[in-house]
Design a protein around this motif. Structure first.
Motif, mmCIF file in Angstrom:
data_model
loop_
_atom_site.group_PDB
_atom_site.id
_atom_site.type_symbol
_atom_site.label_atom_id
_atom_site.label_comp_id
_atom_site.label_asym_id
_atom_site.label_seq_id
_atom_site.Cartn_x
_atom_site.Cartn_y
_atom_site.Cartn_z
ATOM 1 N N TRP A 1 -10.524 -9.811 -17.434
ATOM 2 C CA TRP A 1 -11.099 -10.822 -16.545
ATOM 3 C C TRP A 1 -9.971 -11.735 -16.080
ATOM 4 C CZ3 TRP A 1 -10.272 -15.778 -18.071
ATOM 5 C CH2 TRP A 1 -10.045 -16.010 -19.433
ATOM 6 N N VAL B 1 -6.306 -8.348 -13.037
ATOM 7 C CA VAL B 1 -7.022 -7.072 -13.098
ATOM 8 C C VAL B 1 -6.090 -5.927 -12.698
ATOM 9 C CG1 VAL B 1 -8.938 -5.737 -12.143
ATOM 10 C CG2 VAL B 1 -9.274 -8.148 -12.761
ATOM 11 N N ILE C 1 -16.009 -3.080 -11.543
ATOM 12 C CA ILE C 1 -16.053 -4.525 -11.424
ATOM 13 C C ILE C 1 -17.490 -4.966 -11.630
ATOM 14 C CG2 ILE C 1 -15.750 -6.510 -9.899
ATOM 15 C CD1 ILE C 1 -13.375 -5.051 -8.651
ATOM 16 N N THR D 1 -13.226 -1.726 -17.144
ATOM 17 C CA THR D 1 -14.244 -2.683 -16.724
ATOM 18 C C THR D 1 -13.565 -4.024 -16.504
ATOM 19 O OG1 THR D 1 -15.891 -1.467 -17.977
ATOM 20 C CG2 THR D 1 -16.456 -3.719 -17.353
ATOM 21 N N SER D 2 -13.982 -4.723 -15.448
ATOM 22 C CA SER D 2 -13.321 -5.978 -15.116
ATOM 23 C C SER D 2 -14.306 -6.982 -14.549
ATOM 24 C CB SER D 2 -12.194 -5.736 -14.119
ATOM 25 O OG SER D 2 -12.729 -5.274 -12.910
ATOM 26 N N VAL E 1 -13.728 -10.248 -11.985
ATOM 27 C CA VAL E 1 -12.798 -11.037 -11.184
ATOM 28 C C VAL E 1 -13.353 -12.457 -11.149
ATOM 29 C CG1 VAL E 1 -11.601 -11.275 -8.985
ATOM 30 C CG2 VAL E 1 -12.108 -8.993 -9.892
ATOM 31 N N ALA F 1 -14.028 -8.212 -4.169
ATOM 32 C CA ALA F 1 -13.199 -8.111 -5.379
ATOM 33 C C ALA F 1 -12.425 -6.801 -5.389
ATOM 34 C CB ALA F 1 -14.063 -8.245 -6.622
ATOM 35 N N TRP F 2 -13.075 -5.694 -5.028
ATOM 36 C CA TRP F 2 -12.357 -4.413 -4.968
ATOM 37 C C TRP F 2 -11.173 -4.500 -4.021
ATOM 38 C CZ3 TRP F 2 -17.464 -1.374 -4.215
ATOM 39 C CH2 TRP F 2 -17.954 -0.949 -5.455
ATOM 40 N N ALA G 1 -7.483 -11.316 -9.330
ATOM 41 C CA ALA G 1 -7.244 -9.938 -8.908
ATOM 42 C C ALA G 1 -5.880 -9.449 -9.395
ATOM 43 C CB ALA G 1 -7.354 -9.823 -7.393
ATOM 44 N N THR H 1 -20.241 -8.227 -12.058
ATOM 45 C CA THR H 1 -20.409 -9.612 -11.621
ATOM 46 C C THR H 1 -21.593 -10.213 -12.358
ATOM 47 O OG1 THR H 1 -21.961 -9.135 -9.831
ATOM 48 C CG2 THR H 1 -19.604 -8.933 -9.312
#
Length: 194
Positions: free
Chosen positions: A96, A102, A121, A40-41, A43, A133-134, A99, A123
């Motif tokens: 977090w 991550v 990801i 899980t991230s 950005v 972001a991806w 990019a 938000t």
């Protein structure tokens, strides 16, 4: 559960775990079963807003005994679960930052023994589709894992040929993908807000 999976399943997909858990899981599973953790991230480079989004994402799991047990086994303490999770817990479970940050965490899971990493990801907008972001993270990931220049096969030329065939067919630990859902193992798939 990891041992049960090693004995009776094709593999495991642990959720909300740091790379250190991936290393322990790989040791327990051995070389055969698939290990595909979800990272899980967020950005976002602002620590306040990034951690707030991360806390929102992990909040439901802080009350689930199976997750808490896994985290306690990984070295966290009961104090880490108070007030939405300590910074240490949040930073370990949810990467977090930029990019680049991550992508480095995704690679840390692969280096720890993951065959595949699913990247979620999140938000501050629930159910957002974080395509930008991806793409930013995908641009920072290698096209193959491990990089083919670093693969050494103890089985000689046939093993090298097998690795190349697996790569070409999208199998094995030499495939990395920057698509939303990558087929097969050995890469990264992307997932948005749940």
């Amino acid at each position: 559960m990891t041992q049960l999976a090693a004995d009776r399943a094709a593999g495991v997909q642990p959720y909300l775990v740091p790379p250190s858990h991936t290393a322990r899981a790989r040791a327990a599973l051995g070389a055969g079963p698939l290990l595909a953790p979800v990272q899980t991230s967020v950005v976002d480079t602002d620590p306040v807003t990034a951690r707030a989004t991360a806390r929102w994402a992990i909040a439901p799991y802080l009350r689930k005994p199976n997750y808490v047990r896994t985290w306690l086994e990984g070295g966290f303490t009961q104090g880490d679960f108070a007030d939405g999770g300590s910074d240490h817990l949040v930073d370990s479970l949810v990467v977090w930052g930029s990019a680049d940050v991550v992508a480095r965490r995704v690679l840390a899971h692969l280096e720890a023994g993951a065959d595949h990493v699913a990247l979620q990801i999140v938000t501050d907008t629930p159910h957002a589709f974080p395509l930008t972001a991806w793409r930013a993270v995908a641009e920072r990931l290698p096209q193959a894992w491990p990089p083919l220049s670093t693969v050494t096969a103890s089985g000689g030329p046939q093993a090298q040929d097998d690795l190349a065939a697996d790569r070409d067919l999208g199998r094995g630990p030499t495939r990395a993908s920057a698509s939303r859902h990558s087929p097969g193992a050995g890469g990264v798939s992307f997932d948005g807000d749940a």
